[in-house]
Enzyme design. Structure first.
Site, mmCIF file in Angstrom:
data_model
loop_
_atom_site.group_PDB
_atom_site.id
_atom_site.type_symbol
_atom_site.label_atom_id
_atom_site.label_comp_id
_atom_site.label_asym_id
_atom_site.label_seq_id
_atom_site.Cartn_x
_atom_site.Cartn_y
_atom_site.Cartn_z
ATOM 1 N N HIS A 155 0.840 -1.209 0.000
ATOM 2 C CA HIS A 155 0.000 0.000 0.000
ATOM 3 C C HIS A 155 0.869 1.251 0.000
ATOM 4 C CE1 HIS A 155 -3.273 -2.742 1.153
ATOM 5 N NE2 HIS A 155 -4.105 -1.784 0.755
ATOM 6 N N LYS A 159 -0.846 5.024 4.622
ATOM 7 C CA LYS A 159 -1.760 4.100 5.295
ATOM 8 C C LYS A 159 -1.334 3.926 6.756
ATOM 9 C CE LYS A 159 -3.919 -0.431 4.715
ATOM 10 N NZ LYS A 159 -5.276 0.121 4.901
#
Ligand code: NAP
Length: 266
Positions: A155, A159
């Site tokens: 990701h 995040k």
């Protein structure tokens, strides 16, 4: 379908911006207001990077629900606020659709209890991408035959939670068909702490965070003389919006808290 009045929390975020666009472009949805962490009393049009819409911005959700007629709240913020926002929504008879990730099992249990007490449906989906749901379903199917499995999720570096909600959900679905078992060498040890990743009933989960990534996951199965890799990539946040739209439509007809988009698609 009848018109649905929607409020979005987190409209300046990567997901929230796409949701503002999706709700605005969906004929039977009306964007009533947004809840942002700043810009109270302003209009969406006053916020940089958002479309020129004459729609009010609130910083307090209670205030928003007391002034607006709202059917569904879409929450795309952070776990701490997401939980609070869901409670406020249930207490005001508003149905939450939540993409925010990082809720604990305890959070989900307590929120489901609240939904059932109030008789109001809600949906939490750690991944709104239909392809990611298929990746999870195919992984569950494969784990029956190839129980040695590791997950690598990648990701963007903004995040907050790790492993991702999707990786945990994938491991949970696999654990329904796979006996807990230790993987790797029985005497293996880590030269550097964390080298083997997080452990879920013997399955290892590895989290990569880098700029340039969006949301990606590989589920790798190993067997005698073979490996199988099931991979999904979200290239942009628009990939999540058909799932968000489906959840908004579905949440109007349920009276409990559903966790996972796989439970609302056949
Ligand atoms: P992001 O770009 O960091 O956006 C989060 C937004 O929420 C920011 O604009 C933030 O504002 C705002 N916010 C924080 N607290 C708030 C509050 N109390 N009230 C109103 N707004 C608030 O994150 P993102 O990439 O959009 O992701 C948002 C969430 O969705 C994360 O939990 C992420 O893991 C999850 N996600 C889910 C999916 C899915 O398919 N379910 C897909 C991608 C991401 P400030 O900057 O002012 O704090």
């Amino acid at each position: 379908m009848e018109n649905v009045n929607v409020v979005i929390a987190g409209p300046r975020g990567n997901m929230g911006r796409e949701a503002v666009r999706m709700v605005n472009e969906t004929e039977h949805f009306t964007l009533q207001a947004v809840v942002d962490s700043k810009h109270d009393g302003m209009k969406i049009a006053d916020i940089d990077g958002l479309p020129a819409l004459d729609i009010p911005v609130y910083t307090d959700m209670e205030h928003c629900f007391s002034e607006q007629s709202v059917d569904v709240l879409i929450d795309l913020t952070s776990p701490a606020f997401g939980r609070k926002h869901m409670e406020v929504a249930f207490n005001h008879g508003v149905r939450p659709v939540v993409g925010t990730t990082g809720f604990s099992d305890e959070d989900i249990k307590e929120l489901r209890q609240l939904a059932e007490e109030k008789g109001i449906g809600g949906i939490i989906a750690p991944n709104f991408a239909i392809g990611a749901i298929l990746m999870m379903k195919f992984s569950q199917m494969a784990a029956k035959f190839l129980p040695d499995v590791e997950i690598i999720e990648r990701h963007h570096d903004r995040k907050l939670d790790a492993p991702s909600g999707t990786a945990i959900k994938t491991a949970q679905l696999i654990s329904e068909v796979r006996e807990a078992r230790n993987q790797g060498h029985p005497d293996e040890h880590e030269e550097l702490k964390g080298a083997r990743g997080a452990d879920f009933e013997g399955m290892k989960i590895h989290s990569v965070r880098l700029p340039g990534l969006v949301a990606h996951q590989e589920v790798i199965f190993g067997g005698e003389g073979q490996t199988l890799t099931i991979r999904h990539d979200s290239m942009n946040r628009a990939s999540f919006m058909p799932g968000v739209r489906l959840a908004v439509e579905t949440v109007l007809g349920i009276d409990t808290l559903v966790y996972g988009l796989e439970n609302i698609i056949d």
